[in-house]
Every structure is written in C-alpha cells, then in structure tokens.
Design an enzyme around this catalytic site. Structure first.
Site, PDB file in Angstrom:
ATOM      1  N   GLU A  57     124.461   9.015  71.263  1.00 26.55           N
ATOM      2  CA  GLU A  57     123.289   9.529  72.146  1.00 26.55           C
ATOM      3  C   GLU A  57     123.168   8.974  73.253  1.00 26.55           C
ATOM      4  O   GLU A  57     122.979   9.712  74.411  1.00 26.55           O
ATOM      5  CB  GLU A  57     122.059   9.343  71.171  1.00 26.55           C
ATOM      6  CG  GLU A  57     120.493   9.722  71.776  1.00 26.55           C
ATOM      7  CD  GLU A  57     120.448  11.235  72.182  1.00 26.55           C
ATOM      8  OE1 GLU A  57     119.424  11.870  73.022  1.00 26.55           O
ATOM      9  OE2 GLU A  57     121.534  11.911  71.556  1.00 26.55           O
TER      10      GLU A  57
ATOM     11  N   HIS B  28     125.918   9.974  76.002  1.00 30.98           N
ATOM     12  CA  HIS B  28     125.530  11.432  76.369  1.00 30.98           C
ATOM     13  C   HIS B  28     124.321  11.536  77.405  1.00 30.98           C
ATOM     14  O   HIS B  28     124.801  11.919  78.578  1.00 30.98           O
ATOM     15  CB  HIS B  28     125.087  12.056  75.099  1.00 30.98           C
ATOM     16  CG  HIS B  28     124.648  13.838  75.654  1.00 30.98           C
ATOM     17  ND1 HIS B  28     123.478  14.172  74.996  1.00 30.98           N
ATOM     18  CD2 HIS B  28     125.179  14.567  76.208  1.00 30.98           C
ATOM     19  CE1 HIS B  28     123.181  15.520  75.471  1.00 30.98           C
ATOM     20  NE2 HIS B  28     124.391  15.709  76.409  1.00 30.98           N
TER      21      HIS B  28
ATOM     22  N   HIS C 237     118.759  24.086  74.841  1.00 28.85           N
ATOM     23  CA  HIS C 237     119.580  22.916  75.547  1.00 28.85           C
ATOM     24  C   HIS C 237     120.885  23.223  75.726  1.00 28.85           C
ATOM     25  O   HIS C 237     121.571  23.259  76.846  1.00 28.85           O
ATOM     26  CB  HIS C 237     119.177  21.756  74.776  1.00 28.85           C
ATOM     27  CG  HIS C 237     119.426  20.463  75.450  1.00 28.85           C
ATOM     28  ND1 HIS C 237     119.120  20.139  76.934  1.00 28.85           N
ATOM     29  CD2 HIS C 237     120.139  19.290  75.254  1.00 28.85           C
ATOM     30  CE1 HIS C 237     119.547  19.174  77.329  1.00 28.85           C
ATOM     31  NE2 HIS C 237     120.076  18.359  76.301  1.00 28.85           N
TER      32      HIS C 237
ATOM     33  N   HIS D  13     125.991  35.559  62.906  1.00 27.50           N
ATOM     34  CA  HIS D  13     127.100  34.761  63.811  1.00 27.50           C
ATOM     35  C   HIS D  13     128.366  35.481  63.824  1.00 27.50           C
ATOM     36  O   HIS D  13     129.016  35.878  64.748  1.00 27.50           O
ATOM     37  CB  HIS D  13     127.196  33.276  63.616  1.00 27.50           C
ATOM     38  CG  HIS D  13     128.016  32.807  64.577  1.00 27.50           C
ATOM     39  ND1 HIS D  13     127.734  32.953  66.157  1.00 27.50           N
ATOM     40  CD2 HIS D  13     129.033  31.776  64.412  1.00 27.50           C
ATOM     41  CE1 HIS D  13     128.705  32.067  66.676  1.00 27.50           C
ATOM     42  NE2 HIS D  13     129.431  31.575  65.726  1.00 27.50           N
TER      43      HIS D  13
END
Length: 321
Positions: free
Chosen positions: A72, A75, A134, A238
């Site tokens: 995390e 990133h 995001h 999808h």
C-alpha cells in the site's frame, strides 16, 4: 530547461507504474494494509514487523501485516511522485504558453481527485463505488497523457460512419472497463469458475437488483459484502460486456482496415486478442496474480489505442497512414 514532451513521457511511465501498483495492491488484498491516510499507522514511512505488538495496541481493529502495508505505501509513494510530476508539467506548460494550459490543468485536477479517492478508499473501507471510481480515474489520467503526447500524429481519413463506429467502440470499451472494475471491487472475479458460462443453474440465480445497487451501512467492504447470486450476476455481466465490446472493437478495426489504417487496426486487434486470452486464463487458472495484473494493464492500453485512433479520425480526405 525541462520540456513538456519530456515531462509527458516521464508521466506516462510513472502513471503506468501507478496503475500496475494499484492493481497489485488490490489483487494482494492490501487496500487496507494501512488503516489511515496518507500515512501508515501514523507515520509516512514503512512500518516494520517488529512494531506489530505496539501497533496492535493502538490499532486493535487492524493488526499490522507488513507485506500488505508495504504494498500500500509503495503505491502511495508512486502516486505522490506522479502528482508532483504533473504539478511540474502544469508549471512548465504555463511558463511556455503564458496562459492557463487546458490539458495540464485537467491532469492536475484529475490527480488531485485521484488522491481524494485514494483517501476515501481507506476511510470508506473499500466501498466498491469508490474503488471502481479510483480505477477509472487512473485509466482516464493515463489515456489523457497519451492523447497529449500523440496530438501531432497525422490524421486518418475516414467516412462519417467510421467515426460513429469508433465512438460506439470506445463507449462499449469504457462500459466494459467499468464492469471489470465493479467485478473486482465486489470480489466477483471467481464467482463463475467455468467457461463459456457459469456453473450450475446460474440463469435461475441472477440478481440484477442486488448486483448493481450501492451497498451501504457496512463497517468494511473488504472481501465483498454481496451474496453468491449477486456476484455471479456481476461476473456474467462482465462476460456479456466483453462480448459486446469485442464485437464493437472488431467492427471498428475492420472499418479501419477498409480505409487503409492497417497499423491502427492491427494494434487494436492485437491488444483485444491478448485481453480476451488473459480473461479466459483468469478463469481457467483461478486468477493467477501475474495474469490478473496483465489483464489490468492491457485493458488500459486497449483504451488508449482506441481513444488515440478515434481522436485521429477526420472526415477530410487526408493522406492515410
């Protein structure tokens, strides 16, 4: 003096890395590896495993998992560096033009929005809508960077119907990417483990209402909060979206070939084929990490190739490339 072209190339490389790291963070379930923002357990540096006992007292709801915290924070470091680079691009562009530069301004606002969504991803405990937004914001940012870098490419002569077909293919691809983001955000990637359709009596278990509403009121959305039927519905959606996007992109590519734009058509077709194979491999091999990561990166580059090609299309009888 640094030129805008150099900054654009650097920003494209860094934005690609940020998207890859974001996907890696999500796929390794590290989205809440740091329970706070912008730091991690109150610090801007990586927490170490020997700090785990102390942090367990201050954050009993989220014990330290060093590998997730590392993913995390790396990133976040990369995303912060991209923000500074886009700020530099804005300043250099403003100095060169002596006016407010439209695209660098848009990019700067977009990366600020991405930072806010990154914060909300943590504070809202991975709410699917925020996670999907995001992802789409990152894809939009990289696409805009490529559109800016390729603005000097020669136009492609095209009849009006091809421009409309390109717009349709781009829209279908955007919707499919959004569906992919919704699938990932709701942990529905493995809700169906068979091809070409889902296992069992899936057609009797579809739940459109539950699959595409906004789940609210949960303390955390990590690992998903929807039931099996809803996740299967998202996954089937999808797959059906992939079929529609494939048909639209195939039609667009054939249209490009008919107008002599072989290079653009070949690039879109190659990326489309690669993306389809990666999607199939995700199901067959039960979502291997490198494959799932590649699926994200190829998706954004298919979007870039389609958007750049659509931007180059013109109705004037210009030289074909």
């Amino acid at each position: 003096m640094i030129r805008t072209g150099t900054l654009l190339i650097l920003a494209i490389g860094l934005a690609t890395l940020v998207i890859g790291l974001g996907a890696y963070t999500r796929l390794t379930d590290a989205g809440l590896g740091c329970p706070d923002w912008p730091g991690c357990y109150g610090k801007l540096t990586l927490p170490h495993s020997e700090e785990a006992p102390r942090l367990a007292l201050s954050h009993p709801e989220r014990p330290l998992e060093p590998h997730k915290a590392r993913n995390e924070m790396i990133h976040r470091y990369a995303a912060g560096s991209l923000g500074m680079l886009l700020l530099m691009l804005f300043v250099v562009s403003w100095r060169e033009a002596r006016r407010l530069p439209p695209l660098p301004t848009c990019l700067l606002l977009l990366v600020v929005g991405q930072a806010l969504l990154g914060m909300l991803t943590v504070t809202a405990a991975l709410h699917p809508l925020i996670v999907m937004g995001h992802l789409l914001g990152g894809f939009a940012l990289l696409t805009l960077l490529w559109l800016s870098l390729t603005r000097s490419l020669s136009p492609l002569a095209a009849p009006p119907w091809l421009k409309r077909l390109g717009a349709l293919a781009l829209l279908a691809l955007l919707l499919q990417i959004a569906l992919g983001g919704w699938t990932s955000a709701n942990y529905a990637a493995m809700a169906c483990s068979e091809l070409p359709l889902c296992q069992g009596e899936w057609h009797q278990q579809l739940s459109l209402t539950e699959a595409f509403h906004l789940p609210l009121g949960h303390a955390s959305y990590e690992f998903g909060v929807l039931g099996r039927e809803a996740r299967q519905t998202i996954h089937i959606g999808h797959r059906l979206g992939a079929l529609l996007a494939t048909l639209a992109l195939l039609g667009f590519s054939l249209g490009l070939l008919s107008q002599g734009a072989r290079a653009s058509a070949a690039l879109i077709l190659a990326l489309l084929l690669c993306q389809l194979l990666l999607g199939i491999a995700n199901v067959v091999f039960i979502l291997p990490l490198p494959n799932a990561l590649a699926h994200n990166l190829v998706a954004v580059h298919l979007l870039i190739a389609t958007a750049v090609t659509c931007r180059r299309l013109t109705s004037f009888p210009l030289r074909r490339s």
